[in-house]
Scaffold this motif. Structure first.
Motif, PDB file in Angstrom:
ATOM      1  N   GLY A  36       9.528  25.243  57.706  1.00 51.26           N
ATOM      2  CA  GLY A  36      10.528  25.723  56.742  1.00 51.26           C
ATOM      3  C   GLY A  36      11.123  27.053  57.157  1.00 51.26           C
ATOM      4  O   GLY A  36      11.461  27.893  56.319  1.00 51.26           O
ATOM      5  N   THR A  37      11.261  27.252  58.452  1.00 51.59           N
ATOM      6  CA  THR A  37      11.644  28.566  58.982  1.00 51.59           C
ATOM      7  C   THR A  37      13.097  28.642  59.436  1.00 51.59           C
ATOM      8  O   THR A  37      13.441  29.548  60.207  1.00 51.59           O
ATOM      9  N   ALA A  38      13.953  27.720  58.944  1.00 47.86           N
ATOM     10  CA  ALA A  38      15.348  27.706  59.414  1.00 47.86           C
ATOM     11  C   ALA A  38      15.951  29.108  59.446  1.00 47.86           C
ATOM     12  O   ALA A  38      16.555  29.515  60.441  1.00 47.86           O
ATOM     13  N   GLU A  39      15.778  29.854  58.352  1.00 49.91           N
ATOM     14  CA  GLU A  39      16.413  31.180  58.266  1.00 49.91           C
ATOM     15  C   GLU A  39      15.677  32.235  59.080  1.00 49.91           C
ATOM     16  O   GLU A  39      16.151  33.350  59.243  1.00 49.91           O
ATOM     17  N   LEU A  40      14.476  31.893  59.547  1.00 46.92           N
ATOM     18  CA  LEU A  40      13.650  32.887  60.252  1.00 46.92           C
ATOM     19  C   LEU A  40      13.656  32.685  61.762  1.00 46.92           C
ATOM     20  O   LEU A  40      13.043  33.469  62.496  1.00 46.92           O
ATOM     21  N   LEU A  41      14.307  31.607  62.243  1.00 46.61           N
ATOM     22  CA  LEU A  41      14.139  31.245  63.658  1.00 46.61           C
ATOM     23  C   LEU A  41      14.535  32.377  64.601  1.00 46.61           C
ATOM     24  O   LEU A  41      13.857  32.627  65.609  1.00 46.61           O
ATOM     25  N   GLY A  42      15.636  33.087  64.284  1.00 45.35           N
ATOM     26  CA  GLY A  42      16.065  34.192  65.142  1.00 45.35           C
ATOM     27  C   GLY A  42      15.009  35.286  65.178  1.00 45.35           C
ATOM     28  O   GLY A  42      14.652  35.807  66.245  1.00 45.35           O
ATOM     29  N   ALA A  43      14.475  35.628  64.006  1.00 46.74           N
ATOM     30  CA  ALA A  43      13.459  36.679  63.930  1.00 46.74           C
ATOM     31  C   ALA A  43      12.156  36.236  64.609  1.00 46.74           C
ATOM     32  O   ALA A  43      11.459  37.044  65.230  1.00 46.74           O
ATOM     33  N   MET A  44      11.851  34.942  64.506  1.00 45.20           N
ATOM     34  CA  MET A  44      10.627  34.455  65.163  1.00 45.20           C
ATOM     35  C   MET A  44      10.771  34.496  66.679  1.00 45.20           C
ATOM     36  O   MET A  44       9.803  34.757  67.403  1.00 45.20           O
ATOM     37  N   ALA A  45      11.998  34.243  67.167  1.00 37.97           N
ATOM     38  CA  ALA A  45      12.238  34.371  68.610  1.00 37.97           C
ATOM     39  C   ALA A  45      12.115  35.844  69.014  1.00 37.97           C
ATOM     40  O   ALA A  45      11.523  36.168  70.055  1.00 37.97           O
ATOM     41  N   GLU A  46      12.643  36.717  68.152  1.00 33.64           N
ATOM     42  CA  GLU A  46      12.545  38.159  68.422  1.00 33.64           C
ATOM     43  C   GLU A  46      11.076  38.590  68.536  1.00 33.64           C
ATOM     44  O   GLU A  46      10.718  39.384  69.402  1.00 33.64           O
ATOM     45  N   ALA A  47      10.226  38.029  67.672  1.00 33.69           N
ATOM     46  CA  ALA A  47       8.802  38.391  67.692  1.00 33.69           C
ATOM     47  C   ALA A  47       8.140  38.037  69.025  1.00 33.69           C
ATOM     48  O   ALA A  47       7.202  38.710  69.451  1.00 33.69           O
ATOM     49  N   THR A  48       8.627  36.995  69.680  1.00 32.05           N
ATOM     50  CA  THR A  48       8.025  36.629  70.979  1.00 32.05           C
ATOM     51  C   THR A  48       8.409  37.646  72.048  1.00 32.05           C
ATOM     52  O   THR A  48       7.858  37.638  73.147  1.00 32.05           O
ATOM     53  N   GLY A  49       9.404  38.493  71.750  1.00 34.41           N
ATOM     54  CA  GLY A  49       9.890  39.441  72.740  1.00 34.41           C
ATOM     55  C   GLY A  49      10.915  38.817  73.662  1.00 34.41           C
ATOM     56  O   GLY A  49      11.399  39.445  74.582  1.00 34.41           O
ATOM     57  N   ARG A  50      11.254  37.548  73.401  1.00 36.14           N
ATOM     58  CA  ARG A  50      12.191  36.794  74.252  1.00 36.14           C
ATOM     59  C   ARG A  50      11.859  36.989  75.729  1.00 36.14           C
ATOM     60  O   ARG A  50      12.734  37.149  76.565  1.00 36.14           O
ATOM     61  N   ARG A  51      10.563  36.994  76.007  1.00 36.11           N
ATOM     62  CA  ARG A  51      10.135  37.085  77.395  1.00 36.11           C
ATOM     63  C   ARG A  51      10.391  35.750  78.062  1.00 36.11           C
ATOM     64  O   ARG A  51      10.638  34.757  77.388  1.00 36.11           O
TER      65      ARG A  51
END
Ligand code: 1CP
Length: 353
Positions: A247-262
């Motif tokens: 249920g993270t549709a609105e959070l996907l960008g922030a969740m990618a940010e959390a990975t550090g986009r490494r």
């Protein structure tokens, strides 16, 4: 740090690393577990906790879906609450319920007690990983942990919950207590992942299953800094890292940010969001994992086949929209009532496409 296996041909690792893979890799969240009769037979003789702290059983249960379905990755059989248990938290995993915490964490004093917790070695887990790396041949092994928010939700609620009311109330009303709790859980999550990485897992997945209950603003304020620290804490191992929630549709960008986009990062997507849409939300250069609705499998093969083909097509559109890879999975775990034969057929179908 132990030496890791080199599996350049493994489709799962290639897709997660943004490289071309020989086929679309497929594995299933909760592939080990209640949908398999051979799992139920073993569990009839052991409690869930006994199984999670016995290297031979961990190894056997992890291998069951590999033998049966021919999936492209194994996921270590364990549970997100295993590190809490290993650190001394009084809890159990109750059949047909899930984790139940004896003394829920509700106050600053409760958090202070947790602060003294330290994850010692978990020999059963490290031994199981070493055994599995030897047994799996060229199939990669995924290690995992619960993200701090999802772990906090079990600790604060005392067990499974739909609305996570007490958790969110603590977060909003007692922010200092909340952040102190998240700090402790972040340390524990990093330590649990390191136990598995040091023993040789080939990739890790961080399950923030219930983060979708939060608004984007609250996720950013109360969760993102801690989840970011988890990914930063294990980034040096250089293995693929997946961040998953429901249920993270609105959070996907922030969740990618959390990975550090490494390099080698993957974001898990549930069935509510198309993969093509998710690709634009997470930003270019991240791979996607997902996202067949697990309930589709309960509707029989013709429906499953059609829906699976649509997921594969959607995955191709996601690649066109900047995703660096697509790993086929369900949007959440396999439902216990799923016919395991359909899962085997689904692996064969995805591999043929
Ligand atoms: O393939 C696998 O099953 C891998 C092993 C695995 C993993 C990755 C298990 C075994 N649990 C998990 C992670 C886990 N555990 C998550 C994150 C993934 C997800 O969202 O599905 C969560 C939220 C839990 C907590 C948990 N443990 C639940 C959910 C309860 C709820 O809040 O709805 C349940 C039912 C468990 C027990 C459990 N864990 C695993 C199994 C096979 C079982 C069932 C145990 C049994 O009764 O036999």
């Amino acid at each position: 740090m132990s030496t890791r296996r080199d599996l350049p041909e493994a489709p799962y690792l290639a897709a997660a690393s943004g490289l071309t893979s020989s086929r679309i890799p497929v594995w299933f969240m909760r592939q080990a577990g209640r949908s398999l009769p051979e799992y139920r037979a073993l569990r009839a003789q052991n409690t869930m906790m006994e199984a999670c702290f016995d290297a031979e059983l961990i190894c056997e249960i992890t291998l069951q879906p590999i033998r049966r379905h021919g999936v492209d990755a194994a996921i270590l059989f364990s549970d997100i609450v295993v590190p809490l248990r290993a650190a001394g938290v009084d809890l159990d995993i109750v059949a047909a319920v899930g984790p139940v915490i004896a003394n829920p964490v509700r106050t600053e004093a409760d958090v202070a007690v947790l602060k003294s917790l330290e994850l010692a070695r978990i020999d059963a887990v490290s031994d199981a990983v070493r055994l599995l790396v030897g047994e799996l041949g060229d199939v990669p092994l995924i290690g995992f942990a619960g993200a701090p928010f999802t772990l906090a939700s079990y600790l604060v609620e005392g067990g499974p919950s739909k609305l996570h009311e007490r958790t969110k109330a603590m977060m909003l009303a007692q922010p200092a207590t909340w952040h102190a709790l998240m700090e402790v859980l972040t340390d524990l999550t990093i330590a649990f992942l390191k136990v598995q990485l040091d023993a040789g897992v080939d990739a890790v997945q961080v399950f923030d299953s219930w983060a979708g209950t939060l608004s984007l603003a609250d996720y950013r304020t109360f969760v993102l800094p801690h989840s970011s620290r988890v990914f930063a804490g294990v980034a040096d191992y250089g293995v693929p890292m997946t961040h998953f929630g429901v249920g993270t549709a609105e959070l996907l960008g922030a969740m990618a940010e959390a990975t550090g986009r490494r390099p080698k990062t993957v974001v898990g997507v549930d069935w509510r969001t198309s993969l093509a849409d998710a690709a634009t939300r997470v930003g270019a250069g991240t791979a996607l994992q997902g996202n067949l609705d697990p309930v589709v499998l309960l509707a029989g093969w013709p429906v499953t086949e059609k829906a699976a083909r649509a997921v594969v097509d959607d995955g191709r559109r996601a690649l066109g929209a900047g995703a660096s890879g697509h790993i086929f999975n369900l949007g959440h775990g396999v439902s216990p009532t799923t016919d395991p034969g359909l899962l085997t057929d689904l692996v064969e179908l995805v591999h043929s496409l």
